[in-house]
Scaffold this motif. Structure first.
Motif, PDB file in Angstrom:
ATOM      1  N   UNK A   1      82.004 -59.154 -83.259  1.00 55.30           N
ATOM      2  CA  UNK A   1      83.476 -58.759 -84.311  1.00 55.30           C
ATOM      3  C   UNK A   1      83.909 -57.613 -83.100  1.00 55.30           C
ATOM      4  N   UNK A   2      85.223 -57.008 -82.616  1.00 55.87           N
ATOM      5  CA  UNK A   2      85.066 -56.275 -82.086  1.00 55.87           C
ATOM      6  C   UNK A   2      85.498 -55.534 -83.574  1.00 55.87           C
ATOM      7  N   UNK A   3      85.240 -54.243 -83.345  1.00 51.87           N
ATOM      8  CA  UNK A   3      85.840 -53.181 -84.805  1.00 51.87           C
ATOM      9  C   UNK A   3      84.942 -51.749 -84.691  1.00 51.87           C
ATOM     10  N   UNK A   4      85.715 -51.145 -86.040  1.00 55.46           N
ATOM     11  CA  UNK A   4      84.732 -49.843 -85.998  1.00 55.46           C
ATOM     12  C   UNK A   4      83.660 -50.006 -86.371  1.00 55.46           C
ATOM     13  N   UNK A   5      82.630 -49.282 -86.256  1.00 59.05           N
ATOM     14  CA  UNK A   5      81.314 -48.546 -86.830  1.00 59.05           C
ATOM     15  C   UNK A   5      81.563 -48.559 -88.228  1.00 59.05           C
TER      16      UNK A   5
ATOM     17  N   UNK B   1      75.322 -44.210 -83.355  1.00 58.30           N
ATOM     18  CA  UNK B   1      74.282 -43.574 -83.942  1.00 58.30           C
ATOM     19  C   UNK B   1      75.184 -41.727 -83.071  1.00 58.30           C
ATOM     20  N   UNK B   2      74.417 -41.028 -83.404  1.00 57.06           N
ATOM     21  CA  UNK B   2      75.879 -39.103 -83.654  1.00 57.06           C
ATOM     22  C   UNK B   2      74.364 -38.562 -82.543  1.00 57.06           C
ATOM     23  N   UNK B   3      73.356 -39.037 -82.190  1.00 59.68           N
ATOM     24  CA  UNK B   3      72.310 -38.506 -81.607  1.00 59.68           C
ATOM     25  C   UNK B   3      71.689 -38.025 -80.420  1.00 59.68           C
ATOM     26  N   UNK B   4      72.615 -38.689 -79.365  1.00 58.39           N
ATOM     27  CA  UNK B   4      73.566 -38.345 -78.472  1.00 58.39           C
ATOM     28  C   UNK B   4      74.346 -37.498 -78.073  1.00 58.39           C
ATOM     29  N   UNK B   5      73.101 -36.629 -77.167  1.00 51.30           N
ATOM     30  CA  UNK B   5      73.275 -35.493 -76.564  1.00 51.30           C
ATOM     31  C   UNK B   5      73.251 -35.641 -74.980  1.00 51.30           C
ATOM     32  N   UNK B   6      74.938 -35.267 -74.707  1.00 55.51           N
ATOM     33  CA  UNK B   6      74.572 -35.160 -72.410  1.00 55.51           C
ATOM     34  C   UNK B   6      75.015 -33.794 -72.295  1.00 55.51           C
TER      35      UNK B   6
ATOM     36  N   UNK C   1      81.372 -47.885 -96.261  1.00 57.07           N
ATOM     37  CA  UNK C   1      82.709 -47.165 -96.464  1.00 57.07           C
ATOM     38  C   UNK C   1      83.844 -46.355 -96.104  1.00 57.07           C
ATOM     39  N   UNK C   2      81.797 -45.714 -94.952  1.00 58.34           N
ATOM     40  CA  UNK C   2      82.538 -44.420 -94.152  1.00 58.34           C
ATOM     41  C   UNK C   2      82.580 -44.847 -92.411  1.00 58.34           C
ATOM     42  N   UNK C   3      83.814 -44.401 -91.746  1.00 60.56           N
ATOM     43  CA  UNK C   3      83.511 -45.306 -89.561  1.00 60.56           C
ATOM     44  C   UNK C   3      82.621 -43.904 -89.472  1.00 60.56           C
ATOM     45  N   UNK C   4      81.547 -44.460 -89.013  1.00 61.50           N
ATOM     46  CA  UNK C   4      81.174 -43.960 -88.526  1.00 61.50           C
ATOM     47  C   UNK C   4      81.401 -43.593 -87.314  1.00 61.50           C
TER      48      UNK C   4
ATOM     49  N   UNK D   1      87.880 -44.382 -80.617  1.00 64.08           N
ATOM     50  CA  UNK D   1      87.127 -43.275 -79.775  1.00 64.08           C
ATOM     51  C   UNK D   1      85.540 -44.013 -79.216  1.00 64.08           C
ATOM     52  N   UNK D   2      85.490 -44.941 -79.321  1.00 63.08           N
ATOM     53  CA  UNK D   2      85.134 -45.779 -78.447  1.00 63.08           C
ATOM     54  C   UNK D   2      85.163 -46.327 -77.216  1.00 63.08           C
ATOM     55  N   UNK D   3      86.627 -46.619 -77.570  1.00 61.65           N
ATOM     56  CA  UNK D   3      86.676 -47.652 -76.552  1.00 61.65           C
ATOM     57  C   UNK D   3      86.748 -46.170 -75.094  1.00 61.65           C
ATOM     58  N   UNK D   4      87.289 -45.024 -75.794  1.00 58.41           N
ATOM     59  CA  UNK D   4      87.303 -43.990 -74.457  1.00 58.41           C
ATOM     60  C   UNK D   4      85.725 -43.269 -74.206  1.00 58.41           C
ATOM     61  N   UNK D   5      84.545 -43.407 -75.412  1.00 59.15           N
ATOM     62  CA  UNK D   5      83.425 -43.391 -74.013  1.00 59.15           C
ATOM     63  C   UNK D   5      82.949 -44.327 -72.885  1.00 59.15           C
TER      64      UNK D   5
END
Length: 285
Positions: A147-151, A248-253, A155-158, A163-167
């Motif tokens: 299923x497509x949707x937010x992560x 995941x929030x630990x991605x740094x580019x 109950x908290x949207x990560x 934002x997913x589509x932009x990335x």
């Protein structure tokens, strides 16, 4: 221009009936589609085991979110496509030179430069068709099983869908930009080699060698176009997008990475194409 159009029409006519061209267009999408059921079966077994010990909401959200699987499918398809394009380009000029058909095209007043440019355009058209089919296959296959949707966790949207589509858009753009350089490199090897077998072997060997050694070069690898498209030893931004869309929030580019990702493959493609054109004018056919 008339010579170029005539040569391009001939190339497209031949590609229409070429088994190698059909494989290059269809194989990435087929490999992508074949990957999804295997991943789904593997996940089903893993979730059954995790249910016995209690799986967290985050792990479940990752497993069920289709965006991550879509990115993985496209990543796999572009990896296959890059190898097929470099092999097809390497065989294109040298194969016709070996069987003598290239001389017949020249006799019909299609210049060498027109032939090389027509082959470049044809290979780009085949690559574009393959990317379109790959995108449709990846989207349809992932939508069928997940299923497509937010992560969402507790109950908290990560990460939201916008934002997913932009990335994903940025990751796909960064992954596609190096493909013209892949094509130009294969065609340059095709013009330079003594036979079609030598050309395909050298082009694939050089591509795999770049893939192996780029991890040892550090930031100097950013001058290689092969650093930026998905590959067997992947360092592309699309690989990082696969983690981002899973929450995941630990991605740094670094910003410099995107600058090199944009300009290094473009400059490489132009330089390799010009080298192929110049060499084709000097080679005896």
């Amino acid at each position: 221009m008339s010579r170029l159009l005539a040569a391009l029409k001939l190339e497209l006519f031949l590609a229409r009936y070429s088994l190698a061209a059909r494989i290059a267009v269809l194989a990435p999408a087929l490999v992508c589609l074949a990957r999804f059921p295997l991943v789904w079966l593997s996940q089903a077994g893993g979730q059954a085991r995790a249910g016995l010990v209690g799986a967290g909401d985050f792990e479940l959200a990752q497993a069920q979110n289709a965006y991550g699987h879509f990115v993985d499918g496209v990543n796999t398809g572009i990896t296959i496509l890059a190898l097929l394009l470099v092999a097809l380009a390497a065989h294109d000029f040298s194969g016709e030179r070996d069987n003598g058909s290239l001389r017949h095209v020249l006799i019909r007043r299609a210049g060498r430069g027109s032939i090389v440019l027509a082959k470049l355009l044809k290979l780009h058209i085949l690559g574009l068709l393959a990317l379109v089919l790959l995108g449709l296959a990846a989207w349809g296959g992932s939508a069928l099983l997940w299923d497509f949707g937010p992560v969402v966790e507790d109950g908290f949207e990560l990460i939201g869908e916008d934002e997913i589509l932009r990335e994903i858009h940025l990751g796909l753009l960064m992954a596609v930009i190096p493909l013209p350089a892949v094509i130009a490199f294969g065609l340059l090897v095709s013009v330079a080699a003594q036979s079609a077998t030598q050309a395909v072997t050298a082009a694939l060997g050089a591509t795999l060698a770049m893939d192996i050694f780029k991890s040892l070069l550090g930031e100097r690898a950013w001058y290689l176009y092969a650093t930026f498209h998905p590959s067997l030893l992947d360092q592309s931004y699309l690989r990082e997008v696969s983690r981002l869309v899973r929450g995941f929030s630990d991605v740094l580019v670094m910003d410099r990475f995107f600058v090199f990702n944009t300009w290094s493959p473009a400059v490489s493609a132009l330089a390799l194409a010009l080298a192929a054109l110049l060499l084709a004018r000097r080679r005896s056919l």
